[in-house]
Design a protein around this motif. Sequence first.
Motif, mmCIF file in Angstrom:
data_model
loop_
_atom_site.group_PDB
_atom_site.id
_atom_site.type_symbol
_atom_site.label_atom_id
_atom_site.label_comp_id
_atom_site.label_asym_id
_atom_site.label_seq_id
_atom_site.Cartn_x
_atom_site.Cartn_y
_atom_site.Cartn_z
ATOM 1 N N GLU A 134 23.279 -45.392 43.759
ATOM 2 C CA GLU A 134 23.806 -44.088 44.135
ATOM 3 C C GLU A 134 24.025 -43.249 42.886
ATOM 4 N N ARG A 135 24.048 -41.939 43.070
ATOM 5 C CA ARG A 135 24.192 -41.053 41.915
ATOM 6 C C ARG A 135 25.524 -41.248 41.210
ATOM 7 N N GLY A 192 22.451 -45.257 51.695
ATOM 8 C CA GLY A 192 23.611 -45.063 50.835
ATOM 9 C C GLY A 192 24.909 -45.100 51.612
ATOM 10 N N ARG A 195 29.548 -41.354 51.388
ATOM 11 C CA ARG A 195 29.700 -40.264 50.427
ATOM 12 C C ARG A 195 28.370 -39.560 50.164
ATOM 13 N N GLU A 196 27.277 -40.301 50.303
ATOM 14 C CA GLU A 196 25.953 -39.713 50.090
ATOM 15 C C GLU A 196 25.523 -38.996 51.374
ATOM 16 N N ARG A 258 15.178 -33.328 47.594
ATOM 17 C CA ARG A 258 16.269 -33.548 46.647
ATOM 18 C C ARG A 258 15.803 -33.096 45.255
#
Length: 293
Positions: A134-135, A192, A195-196, A258
């Motif tokens: 995840e980012r 994900g 939160r994603e 994205r």
Amino acid sequence: MADGGPTLAHLRVFLAVVRTGSFSAAAVELDLTQSGVSHSVKGLEQVLGVALLHRGAGGARPTPGGLRVAELARQMLELARQLPAAARAEVPLSGLVRIASFPSLAGQLLPGVVARMRELHPGVEVQVQDAHLERDAVDAAVLSLQADIGLTQLPAHPRLLPTPIGEDPYDLLLPRAWEGPGVWERPYIHLGSAREDFVPRALGRAGVQLRPTLSLTTEGAILAMVARGLGFSVLPRLALGDLPQGVRRAPLPFPLARTLGTVHRPGTLTPATRAVLGLLWEGTGTGPGRPAT
């Protein structure tokens, strides 16, 4: 003038007068006083022993000798501008550069960069950390000094400096056995954590309300679920390799992509890190966004 010869500063002032045609305009351009500009030009003329400018009510025009000096002055200033790069080029780059990345981006975007770095700068070791799913994990690795560069989806953490490098469109992934309308009412498999929420929010703005039934952390696990008919998903194209036999790809009814980019901490970067970033940015038109050195 040092050692009795002209300095680069005096040459810059002289060229500004030639370019603008007056002492006052040159003073404004260089943020100097008019008397300072006049004094600099007179000093240059004294050292060279020749008048460089015709002064009159209409401004300042270069004499024949001034034209020759102006041409050489431009060449000297250009050579001086190239000196730092020439000095750095003589020193082979070395060191370690750590890149935190999603697995899909590491596999698609980094092989060429790593190979090129080995070719251009064999003294630089590039370490790829591709376990970040995840980012937030990529951002955390850079913020905690575990990585020098993050290769991730933007936007990034506000304490990091981002540079976009491209767009990655999303595709609709469906069980091959599904036919007919009503896809959006069927179970959705999310990539994900909760939160994603980039995909759910984007689809929500288009009037599509998803029914998440599973949240998985890897594209491979999601495709396996889709192949068994357990739901559909919306995944970024770079993350998709060969699809399982039971999965078909379809375009979304509206464009969705994205933004991919690099992130790094503010501050001075090592020459090796700048070299890696330069290769990641190559061909993306992001040169003006490069960090200050």
